[in-house]
Design a protein around this motif. Structure first.
Motif, PDB file in Angstrom:
ATOM      1  N   ASP B 223     -44.906  27.818  47.931  1.00  0.00           N
ATOM      2  CA  ASP B 223     -43.955  28.702  47.246  1.00  0.00           C
ATOM      3  C   ASP B 223     -42.993  27.894  46.381  1.00  0.00           C
ATOM      4  O   ASP B 223     -42.432  26.900  46.828  1.00  0.00           O
ATOM      5  CB  ASP B 223     -43.099  29.471  48.258  1.00  0.00           C
ATOM      6  CG  ASP B 223     -43.940  30.172  49.274  1.00  0.00           C
ATOM      7  OD1 ASP B 223     -43.961  31.399  49.271  1.00  0.00           O
ATOM      8  OD2 ASP B 223     -44.613  29.474  50.083  1.00  0.00           O
ATOM      9  N   LYS B 224     -42.804  28.360  45.140  1.00  0.00           N
ATOM     10  CA  LYS B 224     -41.775  27.742  44.296  1.00  0.00           C
ATOM     11  C   LYS B 224     -40.637  28.754  44.166  1.00  0.00           C
ATOM     12  O   LYS B 224     -40.756  29.765  43.482  1.00  0.00           O
ATOM     13  CB  LYS B 224     -42.351  27.380  42.940  1.00  0.00           C
ATOM     14  CG  LYS B 224     -43.404  26.288  43.038  1.00  0.00           C
ATOM     15  CD  LYS B 224     -43.260  25.287  41.913  1.00  0.00           C
ATOM     16  CE  LYS B 224     -44.083  24.036  42.037  1.00  0.00           C
ATOM     17  NZ  LYS B 224     -45.238  24.001  42.883  1.00  0.00           N
ATOM     18  N   LEU B 225     -39.533  28.491  44.856  1.00  0.00           N
ATOM     19  CA  LEU B 225     -38.454  29.471  44.921  1.00  0.00           C
ATOM     20  C   LEU B 225     -37.662  29.525  43.622  1.00  0.00           C
ATOM     21  O   LEU B 225     -37.132  30.552  43.240  1.00  0.00           O
ATOM     22  CB  LEU B 225     -37.510  29.128  46.084  1.00  0.00           C
ATOM     23  CG  LEU B 225     -37.980  29.519  47.479  1.00  0.00           C
ATOM     24  CD1 LEU B 225     -39.248  28.790  47.860  1.00  0.00           C
ATOM     25  CD2 LEU B 225     -36.893  29.238  48.488  1.00  0.00           C
ATOM     26  N   SER B 226     -37.548  28.392  42.980  1.00  0.00           N
ATOM     27  CA  SER B 226     -36.811  28.342  41.723  1.00  0.00           C
ATOM     28  C   SER B 226     -37.214  27.059  41.036  1.00  0.00           C
ATOM     29  O   SER B 226     -37.767  26.161  41.655  1.00  0.00           O
ATOM     30  CB  SER B 226     -35.301  28.305  41.966  1.00  0.00           C
ATOM     31  OG  SER B 226     -34.929  27.020  42.402  1.00  0.00           O
ATOM     32  N   SER B 227     -36.982  26.968  39.747  1.00  0.00           N
ATOM     33  CA  SER B 227     -37.172  25.700  39.068  1.00  0.00           C
ATOM     34  C   SER B 227     -35.958  25.469  38.196  1.00  0.00           C
ATOM     35  O   SER B 227     -35.602  26.314  37.389  1.00  0.00           O
ATOM     36  CB  SER B 227     -38.434  25.725  38.217  1.00  0.00           C
ATOM     37  OG  SER B 227     -38.554  24.496  37.547  1.00  0.00           O
ATOM     38  N   GLU B 228     -35.308  24.370  38.420  1.00  0.00           N
ATOM     39  CA  GLU B 228     -34.081  24.112  37.674  1.00  0.00           C
ATOM     40  C   GLU B 228     -34.343  23.104  36.576  1.00  0.00           C
ATOM     41  O   GLU B 228     -34.819  22.009  36.850  1.00  0.00           O
ATOM     42  CB  GLU B 228     -33.010  23.533  38.611  1.00  0.00           C
ATOM     43  CG  GLU B 228     -32.331  24.551  39.460  1.00  0.00           C
ATOM     44  CD  GLU B 228     -31.175  23.932  40.249  1.00  0.00           C
ATOM     45  OE1 GLU B 228     -30.485  23.051  39.708  1.00  0.00           O
ATOM     46  OE2 GLU B 228     -30.996  24.324  41.396  1.00  0.00           O
ATOM     47  N   PRO B 229     -34.007  23.462  35.346  1.00  0.00           N
ATOM     48  CA  PRO B 229     -34.064  22.445  34.300  1.00  0.00           C
ATOM     49  C   PRO B 229     -32.848  21.536  34.417  1.00  0.00           C
ATOM     50  O   PRO B 229     -31.715  22.010  34.462  1.00  0.00           O
ATOM     51  CB  PRO B 229     -34.035  23.260  33.004  1.00  0.00           C
ATOM     52  CG  PRO B 229     -33.426  24.559  33.370  1.00  0.00           C
ATOM     53  CD  PRO B 229     -33.569  24.778  34.832  1.00  0.00           C
TER      54      PRO B 229
END
Lengths: 363, 344
Positions: B223-229
């Motif tokens: 699972d990828k809950l979020s991706s922050e740049p």
């Protein structure tokens, strides 16, 4: 005096007394004996586990870090490899002899000022003037013709000691001043001191320091800003002074007002009454709480990590904050804890000695 | 006859034409050049792979190297970077008060920071997402397997919120236990007090690689809950400085695309294989003048710090203790999401 010594020597020796009290208190009944044996064996087991982990199975050299496996005990390699970072923070590596000497200067100054021979205003001022100047000149360097090291590179134990010494040194006279102002007959002076003390004591230390370090430069023009470390020291010292003023106030309240009146009747000036009659007693009454304040302040210096200073705790975190050393944070914390313990235990013991000395004087 | 004003303006023009003395348009860059040092953000301790201190008490890490690359671009010498230790809470006020020129400190690009805090961000140079790590013996591969389980998080972080949000979206009942410090969290997880632990992807991978004796006993869930740049943050109002930072990052990426490395940059500059490399390395003019920098800034930067791939590998990737996959943080041509704007 001779009576006292004879009574002391006439008592049973410490060892005999200990054995006797153990027999009576710890092994008096079979139940007592059983409890004693169980408690002591558990303690002994814990002590054995500790020695086994910290000494017998420990890995000592930085090169042997590969041996630090699950089965091995404490991995002191991390201290061997990273102690210079823990002690001196980001101070340039080749210049560490300077921060070593500077730390020694501060520690020696503290030790010397603990001896009763140093207790005169002139001598203490001279001692601390020299000690502090030595620290600053060595650490900063430009005045001695050494490579300049700006305060943002100071760190580790060197920075913790510097913060502690300057806060106590500045805060102590400020606290006394505030306490005197609070006892003043002039309502304006009294009101001002009360306001300052109550206002600052109602703020958390963290807020005070954050304001000094981060908010002040936004508000002030740059020529008025000064160095961040001095803004923080002044704010911290003010915070210390407000608490210390209350400690002194307690000391003042323990002194009957008759003494002041008697002094006045003898024609002594305000400062003579204060300096020769009142203050010596105030210091004695305030001593236990003052030692307490000093110890708390030493521990509280760690809070500067929040405003980006590299004190000993921050540099300890940096020490285990790389891939290589990451698993050994426990050893680093034990090492730093031991350093704190040595300093604070010495302070406490010195306080005990002072109390003993002063109670003899009071007899 | 020459008036004083003409002499002055002629002198100024002469200075402007000298190599290495190009006048910058950005006030921030001008200030940095006058000061002779670049003030970058450090950390009050270490932040694995991004900001660390080595055995010689010197800063290192991905963020530090990017700061040094920027310093080389502006001042020609990576040693002129001055790293100011800052806590997380302190970084934005420190930028506003001028204690630092730029924040390069694993900082996510959020709307609040971009608008309310008066910041502007560069191109993202790193992507890190929130993920779960779980004990391998649970035999699960994604978060649905955590039904009824316990998840540990660091208290007061965005991760706590992201994790709770995600789990309620997929409808998995669970208990969250928060811990004050990362070390405490790790210890709790390793002592089996929780089934899984939510964290920032790179941190989890770093932990798995360093702290845990048997990496296979733990699995990072899919699972990828979020991706922050992650991007560099600057004060609002100096667009020219943003240009410099963006093209500095672009040059690092273009260098990697074109295979220009620390080792071969001199050779490449002597015989550029194509016009793009010629322009990048300042053989053909254009790279410097348009930014108010030296024509050869990118060449000097790569000679000092290497290209983006080299910086990554040295600090997080295969040449570091962490051995972290490039993953999303690879070039677009290698399955990642990093790309450079067009160099024309």
């Amino acid at each position: 005096m001779t009576d006292m010594i004879t009574t002391l020597t006439a008592r049973p020796s410490r060892m005999q007394a200990f054995v006797k009290s153990m027999k009576r208190n710890a092994f008096g009944t079979p139940l007592d004996a059983a409890i004693t044996i169980i408690v002591f064996s558990v303690l002994a087991y814990w002590a054995w586990l500790l020695v086994d982990w910290a000494v017998l199975r420990a890995v000592w050299r930085a090169e042997d870090v590969g041996d630090c496996t699950e089965e091995a005990g404490a991995c002191w390699s991390v201290i061997a490899g990273r102690h210079r970072l823990i002690l001196f923070g980001l101070y340039p590596f080749e210049q560490h002899w300077r921060s070593t000497l500077a730390c020694l200067a501060i520690i020696l100054t503290v030790i010397f000022s603990c001896f009763p021979q140093a207790w005169s205003g002139k001598r203490l001022t001279l001692l601390w003037g020299v000690g502090f100047a030595a620290y600053y000149l060595l650490m900063e360097g430009s005045l001695l013709g050494l490579q300049q090291v700006t305060t943002d590179q100071w760190g580790g134990l060197a920075l913790t000691l510097f913060l502690f010494a300057s806060v106590v040194l500045l805060g102590m006279p400020m606290g006394l001043g505030l306490a005197l102002m609070r006892r003043s007959d002039m309502p304006v002076v009294r009101g001002f001191a009360t306001l300052i003390i109550d206002f600052i004591r109602s703020l958390p230390l963290l807020t005070t320091l954050f304001t000094a370090a981060v908010v002040v430069p936004i508000l002030l023009p740059s020529w008025l800003e000064g160095d961040k470390i001095w803004r923080v020291i002044i704010a911290f010292a003010l915070f210390f002074a407000c608490y210390q003023a209350e400690v002194f106030r307690g000391g003042f309240q323990a002194i009957p007002s008759g003494q002041f009146e008697a002094g006045k009747a003898l024609g002594l000036s305000y400062w003579s009454i204060l300096g020769r009659i009142v203050l010596p007693q105030v210091f004695r009454h305030a001593l236990p709480s003052t030692i307490n304040m000093v110890v708390v302040t030493f521990k509280e210096t760690a809070i500067v990590i929040i405003i980006g200073f590299f004190d000993i705790l921050a540099s300890a975190k940096a020490a285990f904050g790389t891939g290589e050393w990451a698993p050994h944070y426990l050893e680093v914390y034990v090492f730093v804890g031991a350093i704190y313990w040595v300093f604070i235990f010495s302070l406490g013991q010195y306080g005990e000695y002072l109390k003993g000395r002063m109670s003899i004087a009071a007899r | 006859m020459l008036t004083k004003a003409t002499v002055v303006s002629m002198a100024a023009a002469a200075i402007a034409m000298l190599p290495g003395a190009v006048l910058a348009e950005s006030p921030t860059v001008k200030e940095i050049q006058e000061r002779g040092t670049m003030l970058c953000s450090g950390h009050n301790g270490s932040y694995f792979g991004f900001v660390e201190v080595n055995d010689k008490n010197e800063w290192k890490g991905l963020d530090i190297d990017i700061c040094r690359a920027l310093t080389t671009a502006i001042l020609g010498d990576p040693e002129k970077a001055q790293i100011v230790p800052l806590s997380w809470a302190q970084r934005f006020p420190a930028l506003q008060s001028g204690d630092v020129d730029i924040i390069i400190k694993a900082t996510g690009w959020t709307m609040g920071r971009d608008t309310e805090l008066g910041l502007q961000f560069s191109l993202p140079y790193f992507f890190g997402g929130t993920q779960f790590m779980a004990h391998g013996e649970l035999g699960i591969t994604d978060a649905t397997g955590l039904e009824g389980g316990t998840i540990c998080v660091e208290a007061g972080t965005t991760i706590e919120r992201i994790s709770a949000n995600y789990m309620s979206t997929i409808g998995v009942e669970h208990t969250i236990v928060s811990y004050e410090s990362a070390a405490e969290l790790r210890a709790a997880y390793l002592a089996n007090r929780c089934d899984a632990f939510a964290g920032w992807g790179p941190n989890l991978a770093v932990l798995r690689a360093t702290e845990i004796d048997n990496p296979d006993a733990h699995i990072i869930l899919s699972d990828k809950l979020s991706s922050e740049p992650i991007a560099a943050a600057m004060r609002q109002g100096d667009e020219d400085f943003v240009d410099v930072v963006n093209w500095m990052l672009a040059a690092l990426l273009i260098a990697e695309e074109e295979g220009v490395t620390k080792a071969n940059v001199a050779e490449m500059a002597a015989t550029p294989p194509n016009p793009r490399v010629a322009r990048l390395l300042g053989v053909e003019p254009g790279m410097g003048e348009r930014l108010g920098l030296r024509e050869t800034w990118a060449r000097e930067m790569i000679a000092a710090m290497g290209n983006f791939g080299e910086i990554y590998d040295r600090n997080l990737g295969k040449d570091s203790a962490y051995n972290l996959d490039r993953g999303l943080n690879n070039l677009w041509s290698h399955g990642g999401v990093l790309y450079a704007p067009i160099l024309d």
